[in-house]
Write an enzyme that holds these catalytic residues in place. Structure first.
Site, PDB file in Angstrom:
ATOM      1  N   ASN A 275      10.052  -7.272   2.434  1.00  0.00           N
ATOM      2  CA  ASN A 275       9.858  -6.045   1.672  1.00  0.00           C
ATOM      3  C   ASN A 275      11.159  -5.254   1.698  1.00  0.00           C
ATOM      4  OD1 ASN A 275       8.244  -2.904   2.354  1.00  0.00           O
ATOM      5  ND2 ASN A 275       8.535  -3.807   0.351  1.00  0.00           N
ATOM      6  N   GLY A 276      11.508  -4.686   0.538  1.00  0.00           N
ATOM      7  CA  GLY A 276      12.697  -3.845   0.464  1.00  0.00           C
ATOM      8  C   GLY A 276      13.611  -4.237  -0.676  1.00  0.00           C
ATOM      9  N   ASP A 277      13.791  -3.313  -1.626  1.00  0.00           N
ATOM     10  CA  ASP A 277      14.739  -3.479  -2.742  1.00  0.00           C
ATOM     11  C   ASP A 277      14.359  -4.599  -3.699  1.00  0.00           C
ATOM     12  OD1 ASP A 277      16.054  -1.436  -1.517  1.00  0.00           O
ATOM     13  OD2 ASP A 277      17.813  -2.602  -0.907  1.00  0.00           O
TER      14      ASP A 277
ATOM     15  N   CYS B 231       5.631   3.736   8.913  1.00  0.00           N
ATOM     16  CA  CYS B 231       5.884   5.070   8.377  1.00  0.00           C
ATOM     17  C   CYS B 231       7.090   5.726   9.049  1.00  0.00           C
ATOM     18  CB  CYS B 231       4.653   5.953   8.567  1.00  0.00           C
ATOM     19  SG  CYS B 231       4.841   7.592   7.840  1.00  0.00           S
TER      20      CYS B 231
ATOM     21  N   PRO C  33       0.829  -1.198   0.000  1.00  0.00           N
ATOM     22  CA  PRO C  33       0.000   0.000   0.000  1.00  0.00           C
ATOM     23  C   PRO C  33       0.865   1.250   0.000  1.00  0.00           C
ATOM     24  CG  PRO C  33       0.041  -0.982   2.181  1.00  0.00           C
ATOM     25  CD  PRO C  33       0.751  -1.937   1.266  1.00  0.00           C
ATOM     26  N   MET C  34       0.586   2.178  -0.908  1.00  0.00           N
ATOM     27  CA  MET C  34       1.336   3.432  -0.998  1.00  0.00           C
ATOM     28  C   MET C  34       0.346   4.571  -1.188  1.00  0.00           C
ATOM     29  SD  MET C  34       4.579   2.272  -3.392  1.00  0.00           S
ATOM     30  CE  MET C  34       3.589   1.237  -4.500  1.00  0.00           C
TER      31      MET C  34
ATOM     32  N   GLN D  93      -5.509  -1.212   4.043  1.00  0.00           N
ATOM     33  CA  GLN D  93      -4.513  -1.005   5.093  1.00  0.00           C
ATOM     34  C   GLN D  93      -4.926   0.160   5.983  1.00  0.00           C
ATOM     35  OE1 GLN D  93      -0.545   0.891   4.945  1.00  0.00           O
ATOM     36  NE2 GLN D  93       0.279  -1.136   5.394  1.00  0.00           N
TER      37      GLN D  93
ATOM     38  N   LYS E 145       2.267  -4.792   8.819  1.00  0.00           N
ATOM     39  CA  LYS E 145       3.491  -4.444   8.098  1.00  0.00           C
ATOM     40  C   LYS E 145       4.262  -3.469   8.966  1.00  0.00           C
ATOM     41  CE  LYS E 145       5.190  -2.903   3.560  1.00  0.00           C
ATOM     42  NZ  LYS E 145       5.813  -1.575   3.805  1.00  0.00           N
TER      43      LYS E 145
ATOM     44  N   GLY F 100       6.906  -2.476  -3.353  1.00  0.00           N
ATOM     45  CA  GLY F 100       6.454  -1.099  -3.274  1.00  0.00           C
ATOM     46  C   GLY F 100       6.995  -0.260  -4.406  1.00  0.00           C
TER      47      GLY F 100
END
Length: 396
Positions: free
Chosen positions: A225-227, A121, A19-20, A90, A163, A249
């Site tokens: 999550n990440g990269d 966040c 979610p963004m 979310q 998350k 993301g």
């Protein structure tokens, strides 16, 4: 790799759209979802079964307070189109009672099949009030929020997931304690963005932390999550960490077709989408039309589209003035004119169109309330200030 089970929901491909805020609204989710479906191999009908064969696509974050107050924007955020078999929402909140009320609303009014809670966040205006990625430091408050939400979903078919980030900084890590508490409370899955609040979006994600979490949490799926900028990155993360699935993301910003690659890769296919600029322009045009339909107002829709345009153009030879003009579009007619002025014969530019995109920045000294780190237990004096941390800001 096998699929992902999140409570009663069978996710055929273990891929989740993160979610963004301002990005993963219904039009963008539709583009990503349709791209994911295109990655399902025709010779594997078994993979197309279930409500989410090509991954899970989560709506942009909504604050629990705004949702309980039923603000027009919050109701728009949780709107889903008819093609979304799994309506995934979310929530972000800092008050257990308000989070409970928001979850109850989503469940009793049949507004979601999946609810995720955001504790990731890193934005200063949230963390300096004690919210976002620094909230799990107050373990009693974190536990109260998780418990309240879990109690409202218990006995229903709506799974609750969370998350989070690794913690505030390298000296104040919270992810293992928080994950254990969440697992005990009954969440259905745990996703970890392998950065701290101090890392912000900079540097390289600490995939070893995902591996550590996977070893510690054995009762529910652990997502990494990440990269993840490519399908190969997703496969590498799973191999390196043993995680049960991946959350994507920034890697899909301006590249909804990344989900074709991801779904194909997890199915063992070497299918990869490499669009020329003409194909990109077609996706942009469809994105714009979906945005107009979603917002019901052409000007607002095109303004919301502007940030996507810079992502779509990454790697293609466009020119500074053309990019600037695209960033000013206000109507569909202007968009058509400016797209047609580009050299649409350009082939896929390769590596230039791939890799990191969106915000990154540099490591930042975390902003936390004065005295926040002195104890892991909440004090009543913090509660009024903490309420100010509930802002509609993306992050994770």
């Amino acid at each position: 790799m096998s699929g992902l089970q999140i409570g009663p929901i069978a996710v055929g491909t273990p891929v989740v759209l993160a979610p963004m805020a301002g990005v993963t609204n219904a039009p963008f989710r539709r583009l990503c979802r349709e791209a994911g479906a295109a990655g399902l191999p025709a010779d594997r009908p078994d993979l197309a079964a279930g409500p989410a064969p090509a991954g899970l696509y989560v709506a942009e974050m909504v604050t629990s307070r705004a949702l309980v107050e039923r603000t027009p924007e919050s109701m728009r955020i949780i709107s889903h189109d008819a093609g979304e078999a799994v309506r995934s929402v979310q929530l972000y909140g800092v008050d257990p009672a308000t989070v409970r009320a928001a979850v109850r609303m989503l469940v009793t009014e049949d507004r979601a099949e999946h609810i995720d809670l955001n504790f990731g966040c890193p934005v200063a205006k949230v963390t300096r009030k004690g919210g976002g990625a620094v909230l799990p430091w107050k373990s009693d408050l974190f536990g109260a929020i998780i418990t309240a939400a879990a109690e409202e979903t218990r006995g229903t078919d709506v799974p609750l997931t969370i998350k989070m980030r690794m913690g505030i900084d390298a000296d104040h890590l919270t992810y293992l304690d928080a994950a254990r508490h969440a697992q005990d409370a009954g969440v259905a899955a745990i996703a970890l963005h392998a950065r701290t609040a101090a890392d912000y979006y900079s540097g390289t994600a600490h995939w070893d932390a995902i591996a550590t979490l996977k070893q510690a949490i054995t009762e529910v799926p652990v997502l990494g999550n990440g990269d993840i900028w490519s399908a190969e990155d997703a496969l590498a993360m799973v191999e390196h960490t043993g995680c049960d699935g991946v959350v994507v993301g920034r890697g899909c910003q301006g590249r909804p077709w990344l989900f074709t690659d991801l779904v194909a890769a997890f199915a063992g296919s070497d299918l990869r989408v490499r669009p020329g600029l003409a194909e990109v322009a077609e996706v942009i045009r469809r994105h714009a039309l979906l945005m107009v339909e979603h917002f019901g107002e052409e000007l607002k829709a095109l303004r919301e589209l502007r940030k996507h345009l810079s992502w779509y153009m990454k790697g293609y030879v466009v020119g500074g003035e053309a990019r600037r003009q695209l960033g000013l579009v206000s109507t569909l007619a202007e968009l058509d004119e400016r797209l047609e002025a580009l050299d649409l014969s350009q082939p896929y530019p390769g590596e230039a169109a791939e890799g990191p995109r969106g915000r990154a920045g540099s490591p930042k000294r975390p902003h936390v309330p004065e005295g926040w780190l002195d104890s892991r237990v909440m004090d009543e004096s913090w509660r009024a200030q903490l309420a100010e941390a509930e802002l509609s800001i993306s992050g994770g």
